[in-house]
Write an enzyme that holds these catalytic residues in place. Structure first.
Site, mmCIF file in Angstrom:
data_model
loop_
_atom_site.group_PDB
_atom_site.id
_atom_site.type_symbol
_atom_site.label_atom_id
_atom_site.label_comp_id
_atom_site.label_asym_id
_atom_site.label_seq_id
_atom_site.Cartn_x
_atom_site.Cartn_y
_atom_site.Cartn_z
ATOM 1 N N ARG A 66 16.479 -7.061 9.639
ATOM 2 C CA ARG A 66 15.700 -5.872 9.288
ATOM 3 C C ARG A 66 16.325 -4.614 9.885
ATOM 4 N NH1 ARG A 66 9.648 -7.415 10.520
ATOM 5 N NH2 ARG A 66 9.180 -5.365 9.650
ATOM 6 N N HIS A 116 2.450 -0.450 16.047
ATOM 7 C CA HIS A 116 3.003 -1.819 16.019
ATOM 8 C C HIS A 116 4.398 -1.887 16.623
ATOM 9 C CE1 HIS A 116 0.068 -3.034 12.563
ATOM 10 N NE2 HIS A 116 -0.531 -2.942 13.729
ATOM 11 N N SER A 197 -2.047 -2.249 2.796
ATOM 12 C CA SER A 197 -2.905 -3.213 2.083
ATOM 13 C C SER A 197 -4.232 -3.405 2.799
ATOM 14 C CB SER A 197 -2.188 -4.569 1.974
ATOM 15 O OG SER A 197 -1.906 -5.057 3.281
HETATM 16 C C1 BV8 Z 1 -4.827 -8.207 17.484
HETATM 17 C C2 BV8 Z 1 4.867 -5.822 13.511
HETATM 18 C C3 BV8 Z 1 -6.268 -8.930 19.162
HETATM 19 C C4 BV8 Z 1 5.589 -7.065 13.107
HETATM 20 C C5 BV8 Z 1 2.693 -6.132 12.552
HETATM 21 C C6 BV8 Z 1 -8.676 -12.901 10.966
HETATM 22 C C7 BV8 Z 1 -9.420 -11.804 10.579
HETATM 23 C C8 BV8 Z 1 -9.149 -10.533 11.080
HETATM 24 C C9 BV8 Z 1 -8.113 -10.351 11.983
HETATM 25 C C10 BV8 Z 1 -7.379 -11.443 12.342
HETATM 26 C C11 BV8 Z 1 -7.652 -12.717 11.852
HETATM 27 N N1 BV8 Z 1 -6.757 -13.557 12.406
HETATM 28 C C12 BV8 Z 1 -5.931 -12.873 13.222
HETATM 29 C C13 BV8 Z 1 -6.317 -11.606 13.200
HETATM 30 C C14 BV8 Z 1 -5.741 -10.495 13.933
HETATM 31 C C15 BV8 Z 1 -4.428 -10.058 13.289
HETATM 32 C C16 BV8 Z 1 -4.603 -9.780 11.825
HETATM 33 O O1 BV8 Z 1 -5.128 -8.756 11.435
HETATM 34 N N2 BV8 Z 1 -4.107 -10.737 11.014
HETATM 35 C C17 BV8 Z 1 -4.188 -10.581 9.579
HETATM 36 C C18 BV8 Z 1 -2.912 -11.140 8.937
HETATM 37 C C19 BV8 Z 1 -5.421 -11.333 9.093
HETATM 38 N N3 BV8 Z 1 -4.102 -8.857 13.983
HETATM 39 C C20 BV8 Z 1 -3.393 -8.963 15.111
HETATM 40 O O2 BV8 Z 1 -2.959 -10.000 15.543
HETATM 41 C C21 BV8 Z 1 -3.195 -7.660 15.855
HETATM 42 N N4 BV8 Z 1 -3.593 -7.859 17.205
HETATM 43 O O3 BV8 Z 1 -5.697 -8.325 16.670
HETATM 44 O O4 BV8 Z 1 -4.993 -8.458 18.805
HETATM 45 C C22 BV8 Z 1 -6.148 -9.667 20.423
HETATM 46 C C23 BV8 Z 1 -7.235 -9.673 21.275
HETATM 47 C C24 BV8 Z 1 -7.172 -10.386 22.434
HETATM 48 C C25 BV8 Z 1 -6.011 -11.088 22.769
HETATM 49 C C26 BV8 Z 1 -4.913 -11.072 21.917
HETATM 50 C C27 BV8 Z 1 -4.983 -10.365 20.725
HETATM 51 C C28 BV8 Z 1 -1.744 -7.268 15.840
HETATM 52 C C29 BV8 Z 1 -1.365 -6.863 14.441
HETATM 53 C C30 BV8 Z 1 0.058 -6.322 14.446
HETATM 54 C C31 BV8 Z 1 0.959 -7.315 13.758
HETATM 55 N N5 BV8 Z 1 2.280 -6.734 13.627
HETATM 56 N N6 BV8 Z 1 3.891 -5.559 12.498
HETATM 57 C C32 BV8 Z 1 6.637 -6.732 12.099
HETATM 58 O O5 BV8 Z 1 6.496 -5.746 11.357
HETATM 59 O O6 BV8 Z 1 7.603 -7.492 12.061
HETATM 60 S S1 BV8 Z 1 1.703 -6.012 11.197
HETATM 61 C C33 BV8 Z 1 2.757 -5.965 9.872
HETATM 62 O O7 BV8 Z 1 2.068 -6.383 8.735
HETATM 63 C C34 BV8 Z 1 3.207 -4.583 9.561
HETATM 64 O O8 BV8 Z 1 3.378 -3.779 10.682
HETATM 65 C C35 BV8 Z 1 2.132 -4.068 8.692
HETATM 66 O O9 BV8 Z 1 1.198 -3.362 9.440
HETATM 67 C C36 BV8 Z 1 1.431 -5.310 8.222
HETATM 68 C C37 BV8 Z 1 1.478 -5.330 6.714
HETATM 69 O O10 BV8 Z 1 0.585 -4.348 6.309
HETATM 70 P P1 BV8 Z 1 1.007 -3.095 5.431
HETATM 71 O O11 BV8 Z 1 1.745 -2.120 6.259
HETATM 72 O O12 BV8 Z 1 -0.257 -2.655 4.826
HETATM 73 O O13 BV8 Z 1 2.042 -3.617 4.370
HETATM 74 P P2 BV8 Z 1 1.730 -4.464 3.066
HETATM 75 O O14 BV8 Z 1 3.043 -4.898 2.519
HETATM 76 O O15 BV8 Z 1 0.695 -5.493 3.392
HETATM 77 O O16 BV8 Z 1 1.053 -3.434 2.050
HETATM 78 C C38 BV8 Z 1 1.814 -2.362 1.540
HETATM 79 C C39 BV8 Z 1 0.908 -1.595 0.604
HETATM 80 O O17 BV8 Z 1 1.640 -0.496 0.100
HETATM 81 C C40 BV8 Z 1 0.450 -2.390 -0.602
HETATM 82 O O18 BV8 Z 1 -0.956 -2.249 -0.742
HETATM 83 C C41 BV8 Z 1 1.190 -1.757 -1.786
HETATM 84 O O19 BV8 Z 1 0.382 -1.722 -2.939
HETATM 85 C C42 BV8 Z 1 1.434 -0.380 -1.276
HETATM 86 N N7 BV8 Z 1 2.637 0.261 -1.829
HETATM 87 C C43 BV8 Z 1 3.830 -0.309 -2.138
HETATM 88 N N8 BV8 Z 1 4.696 0.651 -2.551
HETATM 89 C C44 BV8 Z 1 4.038 1.831 -2.458
HETATM 90 C C45 BV8 Z 1 2.731 1.588 -2.004
HETATM 91 N N9 BV8 Z 1 1.824 2.568 -1.821
HETATM 92 C C46 BV8 Z 1 2.220 3.827 -2.105
HETATM 93 N N10 BV8 Z 1 3.459 4.142 -2.548
HETATM 94 C C47 BV8 Z 1 4.384 3.180 -2.743
HETATM 95 N N11 BV8 Z 1 5.608 3.508 -3.196
#
Ligand code: BV8
Length: 249
Positions: A66, A116, A197
């Site tokens: 990346r 992040h 998303s």
């Molecule tokens: C935490 C770094 C607590 C890594 C990233 C169940 C329910 C709820 C939450 C959880 C669960 N199980 C686990 C969790 C918590 C978890 C979570 O949310 N999991 C999800 C998968 C369910 N969260 C965590 O673990 C966070 N920490 O909760 O800690 C805790 C408490 C106590 C003790 C310990 C812990 C940490 C989350 C951070 C993870 N790291 N990134 C890396 O990048 O390598 S997240 C990673 O994925 C990215 O950073 C990014 O944020 C994420 C993906 O999301 P998006 O950025 O939205 O990208 P995506 O591709 O999904 O969407 C893109 C959008 O753009 C689309 O909608 C598309 O339509 C649109 N698009 C495309 N092109 C365009 C456009 N829009 C406009 N113009 C365009 N041209």
């Protein structure tokens, strides 16, 4: 229908949250484009402490690829529009980005919280050496070791300075976003999410806090995300095309 435009006055506070979609037009693939997968691995598995413990070489291959891919990418008109509105609003503006690609800073954004982490920073997995700039794309199978630990006669591996799934975000980052939202609520608070998303917490919940604080909420996204119904306004399309008009730059 005329292009949507956010009106700003001297009492407007703007909090912007961006995700991978804002960098898509710069050539950086989003997580959804890959269906949440990389080399048939779930990103959540590779970008996780367990993933790093079980196969640090695989995780370093993931981030090295990346780093190499993102290195030649440049900010697009969406990043530029966000940097321009920051210059207009000053301390009544804050950007929280989920992206680790550094393109907002490259576009001139300064009031940025990289909630992040950053792709071009590493830190030791053991000692308290501060995170440092590291844009090295390590060769296949290579897991870098910490030089400071080595000097102390110990062995520890470096890790990317990135918040993995299952890891806490930096409390200072969350406090900065929270404090800004509270200050924004004393004025005309506008919350704008771009290219996300809405699948990852706690960032996906920012809009709910903003709504509770009476913010006017906007979403710019290519397609309706999971939390689209939480936004008062939804401008569907490419952020690079919509943001310059929406933010009036
Ligand atoms: C935490 C770094 C607590 C890594 C990233 C169940 C329910 C709820 C939450 C959880 C669960 N199980 C686990 C969790 C918590 C978890 C979570 O949310 N999991 C999800 C998968 C369910 N969260 C965590 O673990 C966070 N920490 O909760 O800690 C805790 C408490 C106590 C003790 C310990 C812990 C940490 C989350 C951070 C993870 N790291 N990134 C890396 O990048 O390598 S997240 C990673 O994925 C990215 O950073 C990014 O944020 C994420 C993906 O999301 P998006 O950025 O939205 O990208 P995506 O591709 O999904 O969407 C893109 C959008 O753009 C689309 O909608 C598309 O339509 C649109 N698009 C495309 N092109 C365009 C456009 N829009 C406009 N113009 C365009 N041209």
């Amino acid at each position: 229908m005329s292009a949507p435009k956010i009106e700003f006055d001297d009492n407007t506070y703007l909090l912007v949250l961006t995700g991978a979609g804002v960098s898509a037009e710069s050539g950086i693939p989003t997580f959804r484009d890959a269906g949440g997968l990389w080399e048939k691995h779930r990103v959540e598995d590779v970008a996780s402490p367990d993933g790093f413990r079980s196969d640090p070489a695989l995780v370093w291959r993931f981030y090295s690829q990346r780093r190499s891919a993102a290195r030649d990418c440049r900010p697009n008109a969406g990043h530029t529009a966000i940097a321009a509105v920051e210059r207009r609003l000053g301390d009544r503006f804050l950007l929280a980005t989920q992206n680790i690609d550094g393109l907002h800073t490259a576009a001139g954004s300064e009031r940025v919280v990289e909630i992040h982490g950053n792709l071009y920073k590493s830190r030791c997995s053991m000692c308290d050496r501060p995170p440092f700039q590291d844009d090295e794309a390590y060769p296949e199978g290579h897991v870098p070791a910490c030089g400071r630990c080595h000097e102390r006669g110990q062995f520890a591996v470096l890790r990317p300075h990135i918040v993995w799934f299952g890891e806490r975000l930096d409390p200072a980052h969350l406090q900065r976003v929270e404090a800004f939202m509270k200050k924004a609520a004393t004025g005309r608070f506008v919350f704008l999410a771009v290219g996300t998303s809405g699948a990852v917490q706690p960032a996906a919940g920012f809009v709910d806090v903003a709504n509770r604080l009476g913010a006017t909420t906007w979403l710019v996204n290519a397609d309706p995300p999971a939390n689209a119904s939480s936004f008062a306004h939804f401008a569907q399309g490419r952020s690079g095309e919509i943001l310059p008009g929406l933010l009036g730059s």
